[in-house]
Scaffold this active site. Sequence first.
Site, PDB file in Angstrom:
ATOM      1  N   GLN A  30      27.915  29.180  86.671  1.00 40.99           N
ATOM      2  CA  GLN A  30      29.249  29.766  86.699  1.00 40.99           C
ATOM      3  C   GLN A  30      29.415  30.860  85.665  1.00 40.99           C
ATOM      4  O   GLN A  30      28.609  31.021  84.744  1.00 40.99           O
ATOM      5  CB  GLN A  30      30.298  28.683  86.455  1.00 40.99           C
ATOM      6  CG  GLN A  30      30.167  27.994  85.106  1.00 40.99           C
ATOM      7  CD  GLN A  30      31.133  26.836  84.971  1.00 40.99           C
ATOM      8  OE1 GLN A  30      32.182  26.967  84.330  1.00 40.99           O
ATOM      9  NE2 GLN A  30      30.791  25.688  85.584  1.00 40.99           N
ATOM     10  N   HIS A  42      33.019  33.306  83.853  1.00 43.08           N
ATOM     11  CA  HIS A  42      34.469  33.441  83.758  1.00 43.08           C
ATOM     12  C   HIS A  42      34.844  34.917  83.645  1.00 43.08           C
ATOM     13  O   HIS A  42      34.085  35.721  83.102  1.00 43.08           O
ATOM     14  CB  HIS A  42      34.992  32.669  82.543  1.00 43.08           C
ATOM     15  CG  HIS A  42      34.474  31.266  82.460  1.00 43.08           C
ATOM     16  ND1 HIS A  42      34.676  30.349  83.461  1.00 43.08           N
ATOM     17  CD2 HIS A  42      33.733  30.636  81.514  1.00 43.08           C
ATOM     18  CE1 HIS A  42      34.093  29.202  83.130  1.00 43.08           C
ATOM     19  NE2 HIS A  42      33.514  29.356  81.967  1.00 43.08           N
ATOM     20  N   GLU A  69      34.587  30.723  75.445  1.00 46.88           N
ATOM     21  CA  GLU A  69      34.497  29.298  75.122  1.00 46.88           C
ATOM     22  C   GLU A  69      33.406  29.020  74.100  1.00 46.88           C
ATOM     23  O   GLU A  69      32.356  29.673  74.068  1.00 46.88           O
ATOM     24  CB  GLU A  69      34.275  28.466  76.384  1.00 46.88           C
ATOM     25  CG  GLU A  69      33.014  28.777  77.154  1.00 46.88           C
ATOM     26  CD  GLU A  69      32.972  28.061  78.503  1.00 46.88           C
ATOM     27  OE1 GLU A  69      34.014  28.007  79.188  1.00 46.88           O
ATOM     28  OE2 GLU A  69      31.890  27.562  78.867  1.00 46.88           O
ATOM     29  N   HIS A 113      26.279  30.743  83.045  1.00 51.09           N
ATOM     30  CA  HIS A 113      25.880  29.557  82.285  1.00 51.09           C
ATOM     31  C   HIS A 113      26.047  28.303  83.123  1.00 51.09           C
ATOM     32  O   HIS A 113      26.722  28.292  84.159  1.00 51.09           O
ATOM     33  CB  HIS A 113      26.695  29.433  81.000  1.00 51.09           C
ATOM     34  CG  HIS A 113      28.171  29.245  81.226  1.00 51.09           C
ATOM     35  ND1 HIS A 113      29.010  30.270  81.583  1.00 51.09           N
ATOM     36  CD2 HIS A 113      28.965  28.135  81.147  1.00 51.09           C
ATOM     37  CE1 HIS A 113      30.250  29.821  81.709  1.00 51.09           C
ATOM     38  NE2 HIS A 113      30.251  28.516  81.457  1.00 51.09           N
ATOM     39  N   ARG A 162      31.849  30.414  90.719  1.00 52.40           N
ATOM     40  CA  ARG A 162      30.634  29.617  90.834  1.00 52.40           C
ATOM     41  C   ARG A 162      29.577  30.318  91.669  1.00 52.40           C
ATOM     42  O   ARG A 162      29.896  31.036  92.610  1.00 52.40           O
ATOM     43  CB  ARG A 162      30.954  28.248  91.439  1.00 52.40           C
ATOM     44  CG  ARG A 162      31.926  27.431  90.613  1.00 52.40           C
ATOM     45  CD  ARG A 162      32.270  26.099  91.259  1.00 52.40           C
ATOM     46  NE  ARG A 162      33.234  25.364  90.439  1.00 52.40           N
ATOM     47  CZ  ARG A 162      34.550  25.509  90.542  1.00 52.40           C
ATOM     48  NH1 ARG A 162      35.047  26.338  91.431  1.00 52.40           N
ATOM     49  NH2 ARG A 162      35.354  24.820  89.750  1.00 52.40           N
TER      50      ARG A 162
END
Length: 391
Positions: free
Chosen positions: A94, A96, A131, A261, A280
């Site tokens: 995936q 972001h 993140e 990642h 995804r």
Amino acid sequence: MRKLTGKARAYPWGSRELIPRLRGEEPADRPVAELWYGAHPAEPSLVDGEGVELDRLIAADPEAALGERVAERFGGRLPFLVKFLAAAEPLSLQAHPTTAQARAGFARENDEGIALDAPNRNYKDDSHKPELIIALTEFRAMVGFRPVDETLELFAAIDCPEAERYVGMLEPGDDADSGLRGLFTTWITIPGSRRRELIDAIVARLEGLRGRGDWIGAVACEVIALQERYPGDVGVLGALLLNHVTLNPGEAAYLEAGQLHAYVSGLGVEVQANSDNVLRGGLTAKYVDVPELVHVLDFRPLAEPRVAATDCGSYPVPAAEFSVRHLDGSAGEARFEIDGPVIAACSAGEVEIATAAGERLSLSAGQAAWLAADEGSATLAGDGEAFWVTC
């Protein structure tokens, strides 16, 4: 200051044991993948003693909850989300989006009438999602595209004739991202039958490398395991291009928008911008949107995804939404001046937080507390460990 009741998510890749064991409980009947502490509208924490969800508590008085600085910058919303994350199996491959991509995608899917909980919804909100994952146990992950010269070294060791025509797209140096874009885009769009033949040929060659004691042997073992779980999946090919890292407790990795990642196994604390946007590309039964994933991907190689903690336990990352400090209560009392929202999450043993107003709250492993910006100051002590997250 209030204790928070976190919201658990039971994704199939989660562990029945890791989060319950952290909290001193028996194994769960189903996987517990994540325990959310925050104010995301999909899973806001309950503020104990108030009988209200945290997002509503903040909305009632954003300046008191967040402080004027944070409330103005982030539109009166808590900008970060804290999770305990427990992976017994690999998460989906995936990435972001950036803030601009998230805003455009969120608006577009709203205009198209796609429900927020629809399985084909990509954008759940209008935020990006940098993140930081901090290991609480040994934590394995695939994070960011590996430097091209190392990937060429890997394929030289694999020595697979069927892969040569594809590997020839890779170019080290200034054109590394262009070559990675061409190779990955080709791999995720070739017909399924040809993709499965390619994967079978590569994995057959990897079998002879799994006994090596170096990073190439580790990658071989990981890719073979992925093929066994997701045979013929494009994520098996993607895994050949990523950094494979093993984090020991206290070690961390940081991911910016667009970096491909997949977390593989282990228990960690994840701190991120307050978003649930995921594009995804494989290793999942969930919705996969290949064109949108390619649209958001950053193909620049990531030479070092790890982030080392400073001497005081802070993890220096460029995210504007959060800062994180790891606290070992046995090292003595830690004092904080509070000028923004705080979520303190206990990760081991027990800790006690005391505010300037005289309130005291004890947390055990797996529990968390909310401190509003108007608390002024607080101290943390005890024989346990905690993560102090603020903005």
